[in-house]
Design a protein around this motif. Sequence first.
Motif, PDB file in Angstrom:
ATOM      1  N   GLU A 155       0.827  -1.205   0.000  1.00 45.08           N
ATOM      2  CA  GLU A 155       0.000   0.000   0.000  1.00 45.08           C
ATOM      3  C   GLU A 155       0.866   1.263   0.000  1.00 45.08           C
ATOM      4  N   LYS A 156       1.979   1.221   0.736  1.00 43.53           N
ATOM      5  CA  LYS A 156       2.878   2.375   0.745  1.00 43.53           C
ATOM      6  C   LYS A 156       3.560   2.547  -0.609  1.00 43.53           C
ATOM      7  N   ALA A 157       3.900   1.447  -1.259  1.00 43.83           N
ATOM      8  CA  ALA A 157       4.464   1.542  -2.610  1.00 43.83           C
ATOM      9  C   ALA A 157       3.448   2.152  -3.565  1.00 43.83           C
ATOM     10  N   ARG A 158       2.189   1.714  -3.448  1.00 44.80           N
ATOM     11  CA  ARG A 158       1.129   2.282  -4.292  1.00 44.80           C
ATOM     12  C   ARG A 158       0.998   3.785  -4.053  1.00 44.80           C
ATOM     13  N   LYS A 159       1.023   4.205  -2.790  1.00 44.10           N
ATOM     14  CA  LYS A 159       0.917   5.630  -2.471  1.00 44.10           C
ATOM     15  C   LYS A 159       2.076   6.415  -3.087  1.00 44.10           C
ATOM     16  N   LEU A 160       3.290   5.870  -2.967  1.00 44.91           N
ATOM     17  CA  LEU A 160       4.455   6.563  -3.506  1.00 44.91           C
ATOM     18  C   LEU A 160       4.338   6.753  -5.018  1.00 44.91           C
ATOM     19  N   VAL A 161       3.856   5.733  -5.707  1.00 44.79           N
ATOM     20  CA  VAL A 161       3.753   5.808  -7.168  1.00 44.79           C
ATOM     21  C   VAL A 161       2.569   6.665  -7.598  1.00 44.79           C
ATOM     22  N   GLU A 162       1.404   6.423  -7.026  1.00 46.72           N
ATOM     23  CA  GLU A 162       0.179   7.030  -7.544  1.00 46.72           C
ATOM     24  C   GLU A 162      -0.141   8.391  -6.930  1.00 46.72           C
ATOM     25  N   SER A 163       0.370   8.667  -5.726  1.00 47.35           N
ATOM     26  CA  SER A 163       0.126   9.967  -5.101  1.00 47.35           C
ATOM     27  C   SER A 163       1.354  10.863  -5.125  1.00 47.35           C
ATOM     28  N   ASP A 164       2.521  10.267  -4.831  1.00 49.69           N
ATOM     29  CA  ASP A 164       3.750  11.064  -4.765  1.00 49.69           C
ATOM     30  C   ASP A 164       4.493  11.113  -6.088  1.00 49.69           C
ATOM     31  N   ASP A 165       4.048  10.317  -7.071  1.00 48.19           N
ATOM     32  CA  ASP A 165       4.584  10.387  -8.433  1.00 48.19           C
ATOM     33  C   ASP A 165       6.078  10.071  -8.495  1.00 48.19           C
ATOM     34  N   VAL A 166       6.518   9.045  -7.736  1.00 44.52           N
ATOM     35  CA  VAL A 166       7.931   8.689  -7.778  1.00 44.52           C
ATOM     36  C   VAL A 166       8.253   7.979  -9.084  1.00 44.52           C
ATOM     37  N   ASP A 167       9.520   8.050  -9.476  1.00 44.27           N
ATOM     38  CA  ASP A 167       9.986   7.445 -10.721  1.00 44.27           C
ATOM     39  C   ASP A 167      10.508   6.026 -10.531  1.00 44.27           C
ATOM     40  N   VAL A 168      10.915   5.699  -9.296  1.00 41.05           N
ATOM     41  CA  VAL A 168      11.514   4.410  -9.008  1.00 41.05           C
ATOM     42  C   VAL A 168      11.282   4.105  -7.537  1.00 41.05           C
ATOM     43  N   LEU A 169      11.175   2.807  -7.201  1.00 39.26           N
ATOM     44  CA  LEU A 169      11.018   2.358  -5.827  1.00 39.26           C
ATOM     45  C   LEU A 169      12.282   1.636  -5.379  1.00 39.26           C
ATOM     46  N   MET A 170      12.630   1.799  -4.089  1.00 44.83           N
ATOM     47  CA  MET A 170      13.787   1.112  -3.525  1.00 44.83           C
ATOM     48  C   MET A 170      13.513   0.753  -2.077  1.00 44.83           C
TER      49      MET A 170
END
Length: 447
Positions: free
Chosen positions: A132-147
């Motif tokens: 869920e936190k990964a989803r938030k980072l991508v879909e709300s915070d618009d990050v380019d990459v996850l780590m």
Amino acid sequence: MAPNAKRTSSYPSRRQLLKHVGVAGTVGLAGLAGCAGQQESGGGGGSGGGSGGGQEETGTQQEETTSESGSNDLKVGFVVPLSGPLSAPGEAEQRGAQLAVQHVNDEFGGINGRNVVGVFEDTQTDPAVGREKARKLVESDDVDVLMGAVSGAVSLSVADYAYSAGVPYYTYGGSNSITGAECKPTTFRYQFSADQDARAGAPWALDNLGQNVWIHYADYSFGQSIRDTWQSVIENTEGSNIVNVTKTPLGTSDYSSYISQMQSSNADWVLTALSGSDSINFLKQADQFGLKNQMDIMSPLNSQQPLRQGAGMAAVDTYTIIRYSYKYDTPANAELVAAYNDAYDAPPDDPGAVMWSSLRLYAQAAEKSGSTATADIVSGMADLESEEAMGPVTMRECDHQAVRDYPVGKIVAPEEYDWPALSVSEVRPADEITESCANGGCEMPSL
């Protein structure tokens, strides 16, 4: 390092589409793209100290940047366990991530000319929360990459989401399936796999500690991977004997009954597949009840600085495979150690070093391909070679697993600092500890 021109496209990215259609639309979008479904792939992992719900946005988001944030920033979403049983390595991971962002901005000039900003979310050591936190980072915070992530189960969950979202993910978790049966074209791992752990540590331990082995593991994805891979190597070694295999849930505090069973056995050494507070609790109780006087203790994770700090002298005279050592003699490590000492007045540790190298590798792949589009990052990472802190590394195209040498050694009395130090006994070469692509279990899906 001179930036390359950024490639542009007239088509919206998969991440942009996800942001607009929301969670409800992602299943249909995944079907259109021919990607895997969004089912949780926790690998049987326990959640540890998380809430288990995964729907409520909890924890503190923290943004780190070396300059004022702008619309052209490249955002890196770091999923780290700042609570739960793996919070100690999670905090080390966060420190390394913060410093890696500064390092890439200062030494690389950002990534393809873009200033890098880190955005942090707490996974709570829970696979559902991590997703869920990964989803938030991508879909709300618009990050380019996850780590990030530490738990293998959380890493698998985040990797599954990242693939469905079409976002690159650089994991820390060591579960074998991450670059094996559950491999994804969007997932990359600089950290060693559980199979590399076993192929480095088990032959050395059998030669040096004895042939009779007790295996004790935490019952979640990473612990299960360590059990399976070490057991396979031991069972295929002539003259060796597995005395018993026992398990405890992630987050266990009392190991006294298991220690008593070990003491009553004929085991020469015990392999512990424990991390975080589990490992600290076991080591302290093993010391308290005299287990170290009767048999040796070997662990894939006890070299981690937070564990040595937490266990103190109870960790001394146990054995480990050394994922990272601040004493390792390479120019890249000297740079990392100097940066850490300047920032934190302390040496780096493995989780932080992995974040440092992961962001460096991502930056090099972006420069190599001239783009941060996911397909171009995948292309740029293919067989990428780099000089990192623990020596040269190659990122295999076949499964996106790093191939590098692996030291084995011992935890010894404190030297420069007030926690136990590491002593390297042998360095196992990369080609001997890494399974071939044909036998690695990865059948890479399409992007």
